[in-house]
Design an enzyme around this catalytic site. Sequence first.
Site, mmCIF file in Angstrom:
data_model
loop_
_atom_site.group_PDB
_atom_site.id
_atom_site.type_symbol
_atom_site.label_atom_id
_atom_site.label_comp_id
_atom_site.label_asym_id
_atom_site.label_seq_id
_atom_site.Cartn_x
_atom_site.Cartn_y
_atom_site.Cartn_z
ATOM 1 C CE1 TYR A 21 3.700 -4.377 11.817
ATOM 2 C CE2 TYR A 21 3.016 -3.235 13.456
ATOM 3 C CZ TYR A 21 3.272 -3.404 12.096
ATOM 4 O OH TYR A 21 3.443 -2.136 11.496
ATOM 5 C CB ALA A 81 8.715 1.941 7.360
ATOM 6 C CG LEU A 125 7.853 1.622 3.547
ATOM 7 C CD1 LEU A 125 9.236 2.218 3.205
ATOM 8 C CD2 LEU A 125 6.790 2.351 2.798
ATOM 9 C CG PHE A 159 -1.574 1.134 1.519
ATOM 10 C CD1 PHE A 159 -2.376 1.855 0.549
ATOM 11 C CD2 PHE A 159 -1.561 1.677 2.935
ATOM 12 C CE1 PHE A 159 -3.034 3.069 0.987
ATOM 13 C CE2 PHE A 159 -2.251 2.767 3.422
ATOM 14 C CZ PHE A 159 -3.096 3.603 2.098
ATOM 15 C CG ASP A 213 6.608 -6.460 -2.220
ATOM 16 O OD1 ASP A 213 6.239 -7.631 -2.017
ATOM 17 O OD2 ASP A 213 6.123 -5.468 -1.708
HETATM 18 P P1 NAD Z 1 1.387 -3.637 2.970
HETATM 19 O O1 NAD Z 1 1.189 -4.943 3.645
HETATM 20 O O2 NAD Z 1 0.557 -3.220 2.132
HETATM 21 O O3 NAD Z 1 3.136 -3.543 2.267
HETATM 22 C C1 NAD Z 1 4.164 -4.230 2.842
HETATM 23 C C2 NAD Z 1 5.047 -4.812 1.771
HETATM 24 O O4 NAD Z 1 5.993 -5.510 1.959
HETATM 25 C C3 NAD Z 1 3.948 -5.776 0.908
HETATM 26 O O5 NAD Z 1 4.035 -5.485 -0.632
HETATM 27 C C4 NAD Z 1 4.573 -6.973 0.972
HETATM 28 O O6 NAD Z 1 4.463 -8.020 0.164
HETATM 29 C C5 NAD Z 1 5.956 -6.736 1.382
HETATM 30 N N1 NAD Z 1 6.757 -7.781 2.211
HETATM 31 C C6 NAD Z 1 6.529 -8.270 3.292
HETATM 32 N N2 NAD Z 1 7.370 -9.218 3.857
HETATM 33 C C7 NAD Z 1 8.463 -9.152 2.996
HETATM 34 C C8 NAD Z 1 9.817 -9.833 2.629
HETATM 35 N N3 NAD Z 1 10.299 -10.554 3.501
HETATM 36 N N4 NAD Z 1 10.401 -9.384 1.542
HETATM 37 C C9 NAD Z 1 10.206 -8.636 0.606
HETATM 38 N N5 NAD Z 1 8.956 -7.828 0.690
HETATM 39 C C10 NAD Z 1 8.048 -8.201 1.698
HETATM 40 O O7 NAD Z 1 1.456 -2.786 4.325
HETATM 41 P P2 NAD Z 1 1.626 -1.027 4.340
HETATM 42 O O8 NAD Z 1 0.543 -0.747 4.951
HETATM 43 O O9 NAD Z 1 2.016 -0.395 2.974
HETATM 44 O O10 NAD Z 1 2.891 -1.040 5.134
HETATM 45 C C11 NAD Z 1 4.069 -0.700 4.850
HETATM 46 C C12 NAD Z 1 5.251 -0.614 6.165
HETATM 47 O O11 NAD Z 1 4.612 0.750 6.845
HETATM 48 C C13 NAD Z 1 5.326 -1.635 6.797
HETATM 49 O O12 NAD Z 1 6.556 -1.882 7.325
HETATM 50 C C14 NAD Z 1 4.468 -1.322 7.998
HETATM 51 O O13 NAD Z 1 4.668 -1.993 9.245
HETATM 52 C C15 NAD Z 1 4.574 0.041 8.086
HETATM 53 N N6 NAD Z 1 3.489 0.769 8.966
HETATM 54 C C16 NAD Z 1 2.370 0.991 8.217
HETATM 55 C C17 NAD Z 1 1.038 1.492 8.829
HETATM 56 C C18 NAD Z 1 -0.105 1.785 8.270
HETATM 57 O O14 NAD Z 1 -1.086 2.384 8.722
HETATM 58 N N7 NAD Z 1 -0.559 1.262 6.869
HETATM 59 C C19 NAD Z 1 1.132 2.024 10.057
HETATM 60 C C20 NAD Z 1 2.387 1.601 10.600
HETATM 61 C C21 NAD Z 1 3.495 1.333 10.266
#
Ligand code: NAD
Length: 323
Positions: free
Chosen positions: A158, A127, A81, A11, A31
């Site tokens: 987490y 992140a 991320l 996302f 990814d």
């Molecule tokens: P998301 O799940 O949409 O995106 C995470 C991406 O990381 C995915 O495309 C997934 O396939 C990829 N991924 C996971 N494990 C992997 C690996 N081992 N190797 C390669 N790729 C991998 O989540 P998001 O909401 O876009 O969040 C992105 C980052 O921001 C994350 O680290 C999350 O912890 C952090 N975050 C997001 C939020 C939020 O509200 N969206 C809040 C706090 C923190």
Amino acid sequence: MKIIVAGGAGFLGSYLCEKLLGENHEVICVDNLLTGYEENIAHLKDNPGFKFINADVSKPLDGILDHQPKADRPLDEIYHLASPASPNEKNPKGYHVLGFETMLVNSTGTWNLCELAKKSGAKFLFASTSEVYGDPEEHPQKETYRGNVSTTGPRAVYDESKRFGETITSKFIRTEGLDGRIIRIFNTYGPGMADDGRVVTTFIKKALKNEPLPVFGKGEQTRSFCFVDDMVDGIISAMEKGESGEVYNLGNPDEYSILELADKIKALTGSSSEIEYHALPEDDPLQRCPDITKARTGLGWEPKISLEEGLKRYIEYLRNENH
Ligand code: NAD
Ligand code: UDP
């Protein structure tokens, strides 16, 4: 610049890739599609500056730079991320079900990406999350607050792995010469977000169908919701203007209870949905609101889009696209 976005098919990552490409940078999206989708980056694939590598950053990254679009240029920046992000207990894309993968990507994955940044002289951004504050006893949360996290509870896969990711990043900065910074992201929403059980998407989708809105607990717990465009600007500001070794809260400081959120979404969608009460998940934080003074002063960043405006945009997207 040449930039790696780990988690770039997710996302937030896909918005980040798009924005960086728009600024004429070369972007390598790494990814493994664990919780992300190729559709998120489908519109970027024809851009000559964009490269998608399907790889798990928890595994050794040797040779990853052989895939660069233009191998003659050095690597400038790495955004990390990659990690599942949804706390929904049963969702197959949530970090409860993907607990082991979550612990690995935030520990070994962070370590591998820090090594790569160190080797290639790239700037690094990790992140992290507001979840490192756990169920906070300080409110709003400043970066100096050390948190109230259970190490053995169900969310620990987490929360604790993000905390360890912060420790790994800090160690590389302190003794290995890494130019790195940490951001703690607070709840972010908007078009393109997966339907993975997080509250804003769940409520809007159900409200549009006039189905009951599932409120966990009494709905008195609070969150502060940031629209995705604001967040992506903040992430880039942290990389560009953030100082090495520093931690920045990124989020919208306007705080709402979950019942207030439900009411707002009902009003904006014109829905007749009822509220349906469910048990509060274990360790669900009772309150969460970022103190963003440091981002305001250090990065010159603050969110511009109100919850009402952001919800309207997301509702229109879900209504029109029928997602
Ligand atoms: P998301 O799940 O949409 O995106 C995470 C991406 O990381 C995915 O495309 C997934 O396939 C990829 N991924 C996971 N494990 C992997 C690996 N081992 N190797 C390669 N790729 C991998 O989540 P998001 O909401 O876009 O969040 C992105 C980052 O921001 C994350 O680290 C999350 O912890 C952090 N975050 C997001 C939020 C939020 O509200 N969206 C809040 C706090 C923190
Ligand atoms: N929540 C809810 N109904 C849902 C999903 C979530 O009441 O269908 C609540 C949840 O208990 C939490 C808040 O909304 O207090 C935000 O949950 P989300 O899963 O979006 O993210 P969190 O902030 O917990 O990481």
